[in-house]
Structure formats: structure tokens, C-alpha cells
Design an enzyme around this catalytic site. Structure first.
Site, mmCIF file in Angstrom:
data_model
loop_
_atom_site.group_PDB
_atom_site.id
_atom_site.type_symbol
_atom_site.label_atom_id
_atom_site.label_comp_id
_atom_site.label_asym_id
_atom_site.label_seq_id
_atom_site.Cartn_x
_atom_site.Cartn_y
_atom_site.Cartn_z
ATOM 1 N N SER A 1 0.823 -1.198 0.000
ATOM 2 C CA SER A 1 0.000 0.000 0.000
ATOM 3 C C SER A 1 0.864 1.259 0.000
ATOM 4 O O SER A 1 1.732 1.421 -0.856
ATOM 5 C CB SER A 1 -0.953 -0.052 1.190
ATOM 6 O OG SER A 1 -1.994 0.879 1.047
ATOM 7 N N ASP B 1 -11.811 -3.226 -13.020
ATOM 8 C CA ASP B 1 -11.917 -3.570 -11.608
ATOM 9 C C ASP B 1 -10.644 -3.089 -10.924
ATOM 10 O O ASP B 1 -10.090 -2.079 -11.278
ATOM 11 C CB ASP B 1 -12.166 -5.070 -11.436
ATOM 12 C CG ASP B 1 -11.147 -5.920 -12.184
ATOM 13 O OD1 ASP B 1 -11.387 -7.108 -12.343
ATOM 14 O OD2 ASP B 1 -10.085 -5.395 -12.618
ATOM 15 N N HIS C 1 -6.964 -5.681 -1.923
ATOM 16 C CA HIS C 1 -5.799 -4.884 -1.513
ATOM 17 C C HIS C 1 -5.114 -5.522 -0.303
ATOM 18 O O HIS C 1 -3.900 -5.721 -0.302
ATOM 19 C CB HIS C 1 -6.273 -3.468 -1.174
ATOM 20 C CG HIS C 1 -5.175 -2.495 -0.924
ATOM 21 N ND1 HIS C 1 -4.331 -2.040 -1.913
ATOM 22 C CD2 HIS C 1 -4.785 -1.864 0.225
ATOM 23 C CE1 HIS C 1 -3.466 -1.178 -1.395
ATOM 24 N NE2 HIS C 1 -3.713 -1.052 -0.106
#
Length: 344
Positions: free
Chosen positions: A122, A275, A311
Site C-alpha cells: 500500500s 476492476d 488490496h
């Protein structure tokens, strides 16, 4: 002193939503106009403890022979802060960069001078990119540099909320706290990727969007001077790199507010034709192939997509962890081969 684990301590909010204001006050940042930098709220002191979000990945790496504090190390950071461009004060992030440099050099020395592998997730990907880009090229390519690291793509898009803007009691009750974070602006759509839109707010209209959303003149100015230059400078770190991303999860692409009230929940969330990983949409993910992979200075670049992975799933789902660990082992074999060849 802020209690350890404050950010993850949401159970208390579930049991007593009245605690939200206190929770929000402890988490918020204050911008000091004299110092030109962010700090904790008055009377609050925070520290970053070991980040448990990578726990399953650590266990997976230990399962293939890595040993903590010998050839496996952690570099937790405070996600509320963000990199600032050269010349702008950023004490906390500068401390993180300094400690990361020391950690990498010590890890390399502890393992016979072998290069290190950075594994991030991230916003850690953005931080690592800034760290590498601001390190001298000779240092990057020395024994303390990185043959193929496994890097999770940095979050380049903005979802339906900024960090800290959701709570069990009211999805918008912590919005102002999230807005106080220096890192909140780092996930806004970058102009390099999204360009202009014919109507409404595009990536080139972020200052106007922030003003319409209730951000102050000073906050908008800080986006322009502290965040946008870092976003626009994002590019190839010029060290071998592997990007691993989840894909196949519905991901917001456009937020629709019919009456322009950005302080409320969006009237409609459009997911577009593509997506993503649930947090980062497909345009952001694929942009790395262009921003980094197509740069002639980059050299080795590998782009990996793991289907039906979110994620967070890239560092928690078993099949995703297997792929990530295999990439780390592949990088390690490449490092070892180069290291032995150089030694001989």
C-alpha cells in the site's frame, strides 16, 4: 501518551460510539504554519509500534527459512504523515527515511554485504519509491541496493473516503480527522494517470474539488506545495523491481454527488468498465507499467497480477502469500547468483 494500538482499537467504538470524538482528537494531526510541518495534537505523543498488518507475510517468510532480526526486518511508519518535496519540512517522514537507510545498511552488513530486498504494501510502496529516488544512485547500486524487490503497488487512487474517515458509528464521523493527515492527500488521483475529464472534477481539478469539499485555503495550498510535486515526480526508482497487485475485485472509479454535498455519502458509486483490488482501481494499477516499466532508466521490471485478490488480500490470502514469497525467493536467488559471481 497515546495508548498502543489506538488506530486499530475500534471495538471500543462499537460498544460506545460516544467515544468517537476522543478517538478522533487523539489521531488528528496539526499543521504548524511557523515550522511548515505537521505534528501531533497538543498534549498528544504518539509512537509507531510493530505493524501487525504484515504478520501473515512475516510468518510465511519465516516458513521458508527467514529469521527475524537476522535476515528479516521490519520498518513500520506512521501512515498519517507523507513525503514532502525537497525544501519542504517533513520531520517525521525524514526520520523514517533516515532510520530505513540505517536498517538497510545494517541488514546488508549483517548478511555479508548482500543487497537487501524491500517488500512493501500500500502506501509503503510510495514511501519506498521516494526513499529510493532520493538515495544516491551509487548507493542504490552498491551492496546496499536492491536487485529484484517485491513491491506492492502504491495506492494511487482515492476511494470513497480518506484514511480515518470511517467508523462503526458513522462513516463520516472521523472525516475531519482524516483530512488532517498529511498522508490523506497522497492517495488523490494523480494527473499523470487520470488526465482531464470533460465534466465535473478530474485529477487536474483537485484544488477546486478540495475547496468545494470544505478544505481551507491553507489545506489546499499545502496540497499544491507539499503533495502534488511528490505525486508528479513519481517514477522509476532505477533499481530492479517487481510489482504485485490484486485484481478482480469491484473497485470505485467515480463518486457521484447529485447536489454537490461532499460532506455526505455519495449518491452513487460508479465502478466503470474495469476492476482493481477494492481500494486501487485498474487504471492506477496498470499505470505502474507505464510510469516505471517504460522508463529506459528502470531496467528490470516485472508486473504480477493475482486474480480475485483484494488490496489487503495480497498480504493475507494464502495463495497470494505463496506467490509473494516465491517472488522474494526468486529475487534472493538472483541476488545470491550475482553476489557469488562478483565475489569470484
Amino acid at each position: 501518551m497515546v495508548p498502543a494500538g489506538l488506530w486499530r482499537n475500534r471495538k471500543a467504538l462499537l460498544e460506545d460510539p460516544a467515544l468517537a470524538p476522543c478517538y478522533a482528537e487523539l489521531l488528528r494531526l496539526v499543521h504548524d504554519p511557523v515550522a511548515g510541518d505537521y505534528r501531533d495534537a497538543p498534549g498528544v505523543e504518539t509512537r509507531v509500534d510493530r505493524n501487525t498488518c504484515m504478520e501473515k507475510l512475516v510468518q510465511a517468510l519465516e516458513g521458508v527459512g527467514y529469521i527475524e532480526s537476522e535476515d528479516l526486518f521490519g520498518a513500520p511508519y506512521d501512515f498519517r504523515y507523507a513525503p514532502a518535496p525537497p525544501g519542504e519540512a517533513s520531520r517525521e517522514f525524514s526520520r523514517f527515511l533516515s532510520s530505513l537507510r540505517v536498517l538497510v545498511e545494517q541488514a546488508s552488513e549483517r548478511n555479508g554485504g548482500m543487497p537487501a530486498i524491500l517488500v512493501t504494501h500500500s502506501l509503503g510502496g510510495l514511501h519506498a519509491n521516494v526513499f529510493l529516488s532520493r538515495s544516491p544512485m551509487a548507493w542504490r547500486r552498491s551492496t546496499s541496493s536492491w536487485p529484484p524487490p517485491a513491491l506492492e503497488a502504491p495506492c494511487l487512487c482515492c476511494g470513497s473516503a480518506v484514511p480515518g474517515s470511517s467508523s462503526p458509528a458513522d462513516p463520516l464521523s472521523l472525516a475531519n480527522t482524516g483530512r488532517s493527515f498529511a498522508g490523506a492527500f497522497s492517495v488523490l488521483p494523480p494527473p499523470k494517470v487520470f488526465g482531464r475529464a470533460p465534466l465535473n472534477y478530474s485529477a487536474y481539478d483537485i484544488p477546486e474539488y478540495l475547496r468545494a469539499s470544505g478544505f481551507s485555503v491553507d489545506q489546499v495550498a499545502r496540497y499544491m506545495t507539499r503533495v502534488l510535486p511528490v505525486t508528479l515526480s513519481f517514477g522509476a526508482p532505477a533499481v530492479p523491481m517487481t510489482c504485485i497487485n490484486g485484481i478482480g475485485v469491484p473497485t470505485p472509479e467515480t463518486l457521484v454527488y447529485w447536489d454537490g454535498n461532499f460532506g455526505a455519502k455519495p449518491d452513487r458509486v460508479a465502478y466503470g468498465d474495469g476492476d482493481g483490488d477494492g481500494a486501487t482501481n485498474i487504471a492506477s494499477l496498470l499505470s505502474l507499467d507505464t510510469l516505471i516499466g517504460d522508463d529506459p532508466e528502470q531496467g528490470y521490471f516485472k508486473f504480477v497480477l493475482i486474480r480475485n485478490t483484494s488490496h489487503g488480500g495480497t498480504i493475507s490470502d494464502d495463495f497470494a502469500l505463496d506467490r509473494l514469497v516465491n517472488e522474494v525467493l526468486e529475487a534472493n536467488r538472483a541476488i545470491l547468483g550475482q553476489f557469488v559471481a562478483r565475489a569470484s
